[in-house]
Design an enzyme around this catalytic site. Sequence first.
Site, PDB file in Angstrom:
ATOM      1  N   HIS A 288       0.833  -1.207   0.000  1.00  0.00           N
ATOM      2  CA  HIS A 288       0.000   0.000   0.000  1.00  0.00           C
ATOM      3  C   HIS A 288       0.868   1.258   0.000  1.00  0.00           C
ATOM      4  O   HIS A 288       0.597   2.206  -0.744  1.00  0.00           O
ATOM      5  CB  HIS A 288      -0.921   0.011   1.220  1.00  0.00           C
ATOM      6  CG  HIS A 288      -2.137  -0.842   1.073  1.00  0.00           C
ATOM      7  ND1 HIS A 288      -2.094  -2.217   1.038  1.00  0.00           N
ATOM      8  CD2 HIS A 288      -3.457  -0.515   0.934  1.00  0.00           C
ATOM      9  CE1 HIS A 288      -3.317  -2.701   0.894  1.00  0.00           C
ATOM     10  NE2 HIS A 288      -4.156  -1.689   0.830  1.00  0.00           N
TER      11      HIS A 288
ATOM     12  N   HIS B  26       1.381  -3.798   9.032  1.00  0.00           N
ATOM     13  CA  HIS B  26       2.798  -3.595   8.734  1.00  0.00           C
ATOM     14  C   HIS B  26       3.529  -2.999   9.927  1.00  0.00           C
ATOM     15  O   HIS B  26       2.934  -2.352  10.793  1.00  0.00           O
ATOM     16  CB  HIS B  26       2.965  -2.647   7.538  1.00  0.00           C
ATOM     17  CG  HIS B  26       2.600  -3.252   6.229  1.00  0.00           C
ATOM     18  ND1 HIS B  26       3.344  -4.228   5.619  1.00  0.00           N
ATOM     19  CD2 HIS B  26       1.540  -3.015   5.406  1.00  0.00           C
ATOM     20  CE1 HIS B  26       2.774  -4.577   4.473  1.00  0.00           C
ATOM     21  NE2 HIS B  26       1.680  -3.857   4.329  1.00  0.00           N
TER      22      HIS B  26
END
Length: 390
Positions: free
Chosen positions: A151, A212
Amino acid sequence: MSMRQGGGLPGYKNKRLCHRRRHSRVTRALTMLHAVMDDMQGFGVSSTRYLQTHYQDAQGLFLWVSWAADLRNTFFIFFPLWFHLRPSVGIKLIWVAVIGDWLNLVFKWILFGERPYWWVHETHYYADGVRPDIEQYPMTCETGPGSPSGHAMGAAGVYYTLVTSILAVTASKKKHGGRKSSNNSYLKVILWSVFWGVQVCVCLSRVFIAAHFPHQVVAGVITGMIVAEAFNRTQWIYRASMKKYFYTTLFLTSFAAGFYLLLKAVGVDLLWTLEKAQRWCAKAEWVHLDSTPFASLLRNMGTLFGLGLGLHSPLYTENKRSSSAVSRAGCVVGSLLLLHLFDSFKPPTHTAALFYLLSFCKSATVPVATVSIIPYLVNSALGLHSKKAA
């Protein structure tokens, strides 16, 4: 003979001693690297816990940012919008998004990055203490490795492309206009401020939802900018033939599949993260097949191949002569509406092979429809084809 054997014995011992020393140095280096990674990932989990504790009211914003940063929005929103306003920008967006995501897949297979939502349960880092309790969300349980962040890399590549393209267009107009504008410096400040604001929001959102670690999103931003800058210096993509699109798609797909099979043959399972996602995700329905590495690969390859089909379609050759403002506006609106409806179609997931095939076809249809089919329908509705024929 015994003298030669006796003379060779010290050399043999020295070789074994050197080998042990090298092995010891490698072992110490790996142990140190593992300790450093544990510290970085422990800091990442603490960051996630801090954000979830102190910014729980911003949960809706963080979830929306993660949704908005998905490359699907580049294909379904940014590409149709920019292609009809300035085709070169739309073409570059597709190449940056596709090649960037392909590189992201390869990097993830090489780096074996963990994700916070499963690492916190499996690590020995908290052996002497209590493991932090971090929440999960519907977008947390992605099934691929975590480093670098897809992303963050996608958002950095796409927005870097948009900012540099807008600045290049305004600089070109100023140059041809023969006048200097003090507004150009203000525009640079505004656009780059927006760019970095978006990157910070994307990075924080990915850490907030425990998808993440901080170092993974930073790595994603840096690599995304590098990919975008590389395509700023690339010109052949605007005149690439259909053969080049076909062979590029074939090469990228074959390389990824071959790399997967090669590592699998030597005992490396590149789908090791799927089991972890299924085991540690809070809800089984949050583990989606479309977040697997091969789903991403075929989605991107379908998009690139579809762009080639659309650009070399006879319909596009006929439609690109119609460049009126009304025609462009109609194409933008028509593309956004039709692609929004098309995006609601979700390939069935009960069979993986069928899902991957339909994902490829669906992705290829998006640029074909945007580039050739929708402009043809809009121009036909406006009567532009009949006027040109007359």
